[in-house]
Scaffold this motif. Structure first.
Motif, PDB file in Angstrom:
ATOM      1  N   ARG A  41       0.840  -1.193   0.000  1.00  0.00           N
ATOM      2  CA  ARG A  41       0.000   0.000   0.000  1.00  0.00           C
ATOM      3  C   ARG A  41       0.877   1.246   0.000  1.00  0.00           C
ATOM      4  O   ARG A  41       1.920   1.285   0.649  1.00  0.00           O
ATOM      5  CB  ARG A  41      -0.927   0.018   1.217  1.00  0.00           C
ATOM      6  CG  ARG A  41      -1.955  -1.108   1.204  1.00  0.00           C
ATOM      7  CD  ARG A  41      -2.946  -0.947   2.343  1.00  0.00           C
ATOM      8  NE  ARG A  41      -3.899  -2.052   2.372  1.00  0.00           N
ATOM      9  CZ  ARG A  41      -5.008  -2.100   1.621  1.00  0.00           C
ATOM     10  NH1 ARG A  41      -5.282  -1.101   0.793  1.00  0.00           N
ATOM     11  NH2 ARG A  41      -5.823  -3.135   1.706  1.00  0.00           N
ATOM     12  N   LYS A  42       0.444   2.259  -0.732  1.00  0.00           N
ATOM     13  CA  LYS A  42       1.236   3.485  -0.804  1.00  0.00           C
ATOM     14  C   LYS A  42       1.356   4.169   0.553  1.00  0.00           C
ATOM     15  O   LYS A  42       2.241   4.992   0.752  1.00  0.00           O
ATOM     16  CB  LYS A  42       0.645   4.438  -1.840  1.00  0.00           C
ATOM     17  CG  LYS A  42       0.836   3.957  -3.265  1.00  0.00           C
ATOM     18  CD  LYS A  42       0.363   4.992  -4.270  1.00  0.00           C
ATOM     19  CE  LYS A  42       0.636   4.515  -5.700  1.00  0.00           C
ATOM     20  NZ  LYS A  42       0.183   5.492  -6.710  1.00  0.00           N
ATOM     21  N   SER A  43       0.471   3.833   1.459  1.00  0.00           N
ATOM     22  CA  SER A  43       0.541   4.397   2.803  1.00  0.00           C
ATOM     23  C   SER A  43       1.636   3.749   3.649  1.00  0.00           C
ATOM     24  O   SER A  43       1.969   4.233   4.724  1.00  0.00           O
ATOM     25  CB  SER A  43      -0.804   4.235   3.519  1.00  0.00           C
ATOM     26  OG  SER A  43      -1.161   2.854   3.603  1.00  0.00           O
ATOM     27  N   SER A  44       2.204   2.647   3.144  1.00  0.00           N
ATOM     28  CA  SER A  44       3.248   1.933   3.878  1.00  0.00           C
ATOM     29  C   SER A  44       4.628   2.435   3.454  1.00  0.00           C
ATOM     30  O   SER A  44       4.938   2.455   2.259  1.00  0.00           O
ATOM     31  CB  SER A  44       3.163   0.428   3.620  1.00  0.00           C
ATOM     32  OG  SER A  44       4.312  -0.230   4.120  1.00  0.00           O
ATOM     33  N   PRO A  45       5.480   2.802   4.394  1.00  0.00           N
ATOM     34  CA  PRO A  45       6.839   3.208   4.011  1.00  0.00           C
ATOM     35  C   PRO A  45       7.652   2.055   3.428  1.00  0.00           C
ATOM     36  O   PRO A  45       8.639   2.290   2.734  1.00  0.00           O
ATOM     37  CB  PRO A  45       7.447   3.701   5.327  1.00  0.00           C
ATOM     38  CG  PRO A  45       6.657   3.036   6.400  1.00  0.00           C
ATOM     39  CD  PRO A  45       5.272   2.898   5.854  1.00  0.00           C
ATOM     40  N   MET A  46       7.219   0.812   3.678  1.00  0.00           N
ATOM     41  CA  MET A  46       7.974  -0.340   3.198  1.00  0.00           C
ATOM     42  C   MET A  46       8.132  -0.317   1.679  1.00  0.00           C
ATOM     43  O   MET A  46       9.224  -0.567   1.149  1.00  0.00           O
ATOM     44  CB  MET A  46       7.279  -1.625   3.641  1.00  0.00           C
ATOM     45  CG  MET A  46       8.045  -2.904   3.318  1.00  0.00           C
ATOM     46  SD  MET A  46       9.547  -3.050   4.288  1.00  0.00           S
ATOM     47  CE  MET A  46      10.438  -4.296   3.377  1.00  0.00           C
ATOM     48  N   GLN A  47       7.061  -0.018   0.960  1.00  0.00           N
ATOM     49  CA  GLN A  47       7.147  -0.021  -0.498  1.00  0.00           C
ATOM     50  C   GLN A  47       8.056   1.097  -1.010  1.00  0.00           C
ATOM     51  O   GLN A  47       8.721   0.955  -2.037  1.00  0.00           O
ATOM     52  CB  GLN A  47       5.738   0.069  -1.128  1.00  0.00           C
ATOM     53  CG  GLN A  47       4.850   1.207  -0.646  1.00  0.00           C
ATOM     54  CD  GLN A  47       5.151   2.546  -1.282  1.00  0.00           C
ATOM     55  OE1 GLN A  47       5.644   2.612  -2.413  1.00  0.00           O
ATOM     56  NE2 GLN A  47       4.861   3.637  -0.571  1.00  0.00           N
ATOM     57  N   ARG A  48       8.088   2.214  -0.289  1.00  0.00           N
ATOM     58  CA  ARG A  48       8.963   3.305  -0.713  1.00  0.00           C
ATOM     59  C   ARG A  48      10.435   2.930  -0.502  1.00  0.00           C
ATOM     60  O   ARG A  48      11.281   3.184  -1.353  1.00  0.00           O
ATOM     61  CB  ARG A  48       8.628   4.594   0.032  1.00  0.00           C
ATOM     62  CG  ARG A  48       9.394   5.814  -0.505  1.00  0.00           C
ATOM     63  CD  ARG A  48       8.985   7.105   0.162  1.00  0.00           C
ATOM     64  NE  ARG A  48       9.303   7.103   1.584  1.00  0.00           N
ATOM     65  CZ  ARG A  48       8.403   7.071   2.559  1.00  0.00           C
ATOM     66  NH1 ARG A  48       7.116   7.014   2.265  1.00  0.00           N
ATOM     67  NH2 ARG A  48       8.777   7.074   3.830  1.00  0.00           N
ATOM     68  N   TYR A  49      10.735   2.327   0.649  1.00  0.00           N
ATOM     69  CA  TYR A  49      12.105   1.872   0.886  1.00  0.00           C
ATOM     70  C   TYR A  49      12.532   0.882  -0.195  1.00  0.00           C
ATOM     71  O   TYR A  49      13.667   0.928  -0.695  1.00  0.00           O
ATOM     72  CB  TYR A  49      12.217   1.202   2.258  1.00  0.00           C
ATOM     73  CG  TYR A  49      12.315   2.150   3.426  1.00  0.00           C
ATOM     74  CD1 TYR A  49      13.472   2.900   3.637  1.00  0.00           C
ATOM     75  CD2 TYR A  49      11.276   2.269   4.340  1.00  0.00           C
ATOM     76  CE1 TYR A  49      13.584   3.755   4.722  1.00  0.00           C
ATOM     77  CE2 TYR A  49      11.372   3.130   5.433  1.00  0.00           C
ATOM     78  CZ  TYR A  49      12.529   3.860   5.624  1.00  0.00           C
ATOM     79  OH  TYR A  49      12.645   4.704   6.693  1.00  0.00           O
ATOM     80  N   TRP A  50      11.627  -0.038  -0.546  1.00  0.00           N
ATOM     81  CA  TRP A  50      11.942  -1.062  -1.545  1.00  0.00           C
ATOM     82  C   TRP A  50      12.241  -0.425  -2.902  1.00  0.00           C
ATOM     83  O   TRP A  50      13.235  -0.760  -3.562  1.00  0.00           O
ATOM     84  CB  TRP A  50      10.769  -2.038  -1.640  1.00  0.00           C
ATOM     85  CG  TRP A  50      10.943  -3.165  -2.604  1.00  0.00           C
ATOM     86  CD1 TRP A  50      11.789  -4.234  -2.493  1.00  0.00           C
ATOM     87  CD2 TRP A  50      10.245  -3.337  -3.838  1.00  0.00           C
ATOM     88  NE1 TRP A  50      11.652  -5.075  -3.572  1.00  0.00           N
ATOM     89  CE2 TRP A  50      10.711  -4.545  -4.417  1.00  0.00           C
ATOM     90  CE3 TRP A  50       9.264  -2.601  -4.509  1.00  0.00           C
ATOM     91  CZ2 TRP A  50      10.241  -5.017  -5.643  1.00  0.00           C
ATOM     92  CZ3 TRP A  50       8.779  -3.073  -5.730  1.00  0.00           C
ATOM     93  CH2 TRP A  50       9.266  -4.272  -6.276  1.00  0.00           C
ATOM     94  N   ARG A  51      11.385   0.515  -3.320  1.00  0.00           N
ATOM     95  CA  ARG A  51      11.611   1.192  -4.611  1.00  0.00           C
ATOM     96  C   ARG A  51      12.896   2.011  -4.582  1.00  0.00           C
ATOM     97  O   ARG A  51      13.700   1.986  -5.526  1.00  0.00           O
ATOM     98  CB  ARG A  51      10.422   2.088  -4.946  1.00  0.00           C
ATOM     99  CG  ARG A  51       9.163   1.345  -5.344  1.00  0.00           C
ATOM    100  CD  ARG A  51       8.047   2.278  -5.790  1.00  0.00           C
ATOM    101  NE  ARG A  51       7.465   3.035  -4.694  1.00  0.00           N
ATOM    102  CZ  ARG A  51       7.639   4.335  -4.489  1.00  0.00           C
ATOM    103  NH1 ARG A  51       8.416   5.044  -5.316  1.00  0.00           N
ATOM    104  NH2 ARG A  51       7.057   4.952  -3.467  1.00  0.00           N
TER     105      ARG A  51
END
Length: 396
Positions: free
Chosen positions: A349-359
């Motif tokens: 979910r875009k609300s999760s910082p996890m996906q941003r760290y991964w990208r």
């Protein structure tokens, strides 16, 4: 002993983290984030003491960049890239240092170094420069820019001298234009790594240095600075901040993953804390990321210690550091892949910082200093006792 700058970053980490999403939406660092970075002093770590810096060790610099990147990847990337420029500037003409830092030691300098323009020699010991350069990270908050350029042959036609000679050229903000819509990317969006356009800028020669001089230690010797940090090679110092940022991003990803897993319940009804497979992956990833951190810092510290004790690192020792630096980044990002795949649906979910760290971690690997082929090839030649092609030596 933890450097005071690292301590300030750790204190301000929650504020930096809270602004990470804003920076991504803006496509650049917010004014608030830039102010926090200035408050920490991270950009001044490698700046000489006579111009308000710390002349810190590479270890302190790497640890500071990692701490920023763990809180906000974009801010960490800018800290790593912009933060290494004072190291090079310290080796250039004192007139230039006075122009940049004389009135404000918190003045930032951006880059890119790729030779996308031609610096044509003209009268009065000057050059005229034109070109367009992508990937100028943090440029909205910088008042100067390091740009790579091919030296012209003096004919006025824009033809480079042969064999090619690469210059690093330093320009004030008034001599270049940022292209605001040029940074639309899938990761590290908050770095604001925009294109720079230069059109017939007049550059005095004292604002330039040949890439050869900054790479082989000539510029360092000319500067007469005594600190060991300024005697390290460009080929190991420039990558340091970038790889440190990637490792810090991976540390932030691990923390985000663990926060998700602590109270997560799988669709089977099993609490993740009781799932040995997810926990195994988390433990293994933690070890891999930690190993990357230790190897990067230990390697650059060893080179620094050799110089500080009066020695000179060999080409092979520098090559080993470049090889390991590349591997550190790839190892840490591979570990993030393993935990991201086991983070569950909430992580995407875009609300999760996890996906941003991964990208952001994967985009960090796209930088040319993380291309493994040349670093590994060159190092293998050294290990075999064979001659390294001249084009590979500039990378170490």
């Amino acid at each position: 002993m933890t450097h005071e700058v690292v301590k300030r970053i750790e204190e301000l980490a929650p504020e930096l983290a809270a602004l990470a999403e804003t920076n991504e939406q803006l496509g650049k660092l917010s004014d608030e984030t830039a102010a926090l970075l200035r408050q920490t002093g991270v950009i001044r770590l490698l700046q000489p003491t006579d111009f308000g810096g710390y002349a810190a060790t590479p270890r302190d610099f790497a640890e500071a960049v990692m701490a920023v990147a763990a809180a906000d990847p974009a801010a960490g990337w800018v800290a790593g890239v912009v933060g290494v420029h004072p190291w090079e500037l310290a080796q250039l003409d004192r007139r230039l240092q006075q122009e940049v830092w004389g009135e404000d030691p918190d003045t930032w300098v951006a880059s890119p170094y790729m030779p996308n323009g031609v610096a044509e020699p003209i009268e009065n010991d000057s050059f005229v420069l034109s070109g367009r350069w992508p990937f100028s990270s943090g440029s909205d908050h910088c008042q100067w820019d390091f740009l790579g350029a091919l030296k012209g042959d003096g004919s006025g036609t824009g033809a480079p001298v042969m064999p090619p000679e690469v210059l690093h050229v330093v320009l004030p903000r008034s001599d270049y234009t940022l292209v605001d819509d040029s940074w639309d990317v899938v990761g590290l969006s908050g770095t604001g790594s925009k294109d720079v356009i230069v059109d017939q800028a007049i550059v005095p020669a004292y604002r330039t240095v040949t890439q050869a001089d900054i790479s082989d230690g000539t510029a360092s010797a000319r500067s007469e600075r005594s600190e060991a940090v300024y005697k390290l090679s460009f080929g190991v110092m420039f990558p340091l901040g970038i790889t440190a940022a990637v490792i810090g991003i991976c540390e932030g990803a691990l923390a985000a993953h663990l926060a998700i897993q602590k109270d997560r319940v799988a669709v089977t009804g099993v609490q993740i804390r009781d799932d040995p497979y997810v926990l195994h992956a988390a433990g293994e990833a933690a070890a891999e990321i930690s190993a990357s951190r230790v190897q990067l810092i230990e390697g650059i510290s060893r080179l620094h210690d050799i110089i500080e004790s009066g020695g000179t690192p060999t080409i092979e020792e520098r090559s080993n550091q470049r090889r390991n630096q590349v591997r550190c980044a790839w190892r840490a990002v591979s570990a993030v892949d393993e935990i991201f795949a086991r983070s569950g649906g909430l992580a995407i979910r875009k609300s999760s910082p996890m996906q941003r760290y991964w990208r952001d971690a994967h985009v960090g690997l796209q930088h040319m200093i993380h291309v493994d082929g040349v670093a590994y090839h060159s190092n293998a030649l050294h290990k075999l006792g064979l001659e390294t092609p001249p084009g590979m030596l500039v990378t170490i």
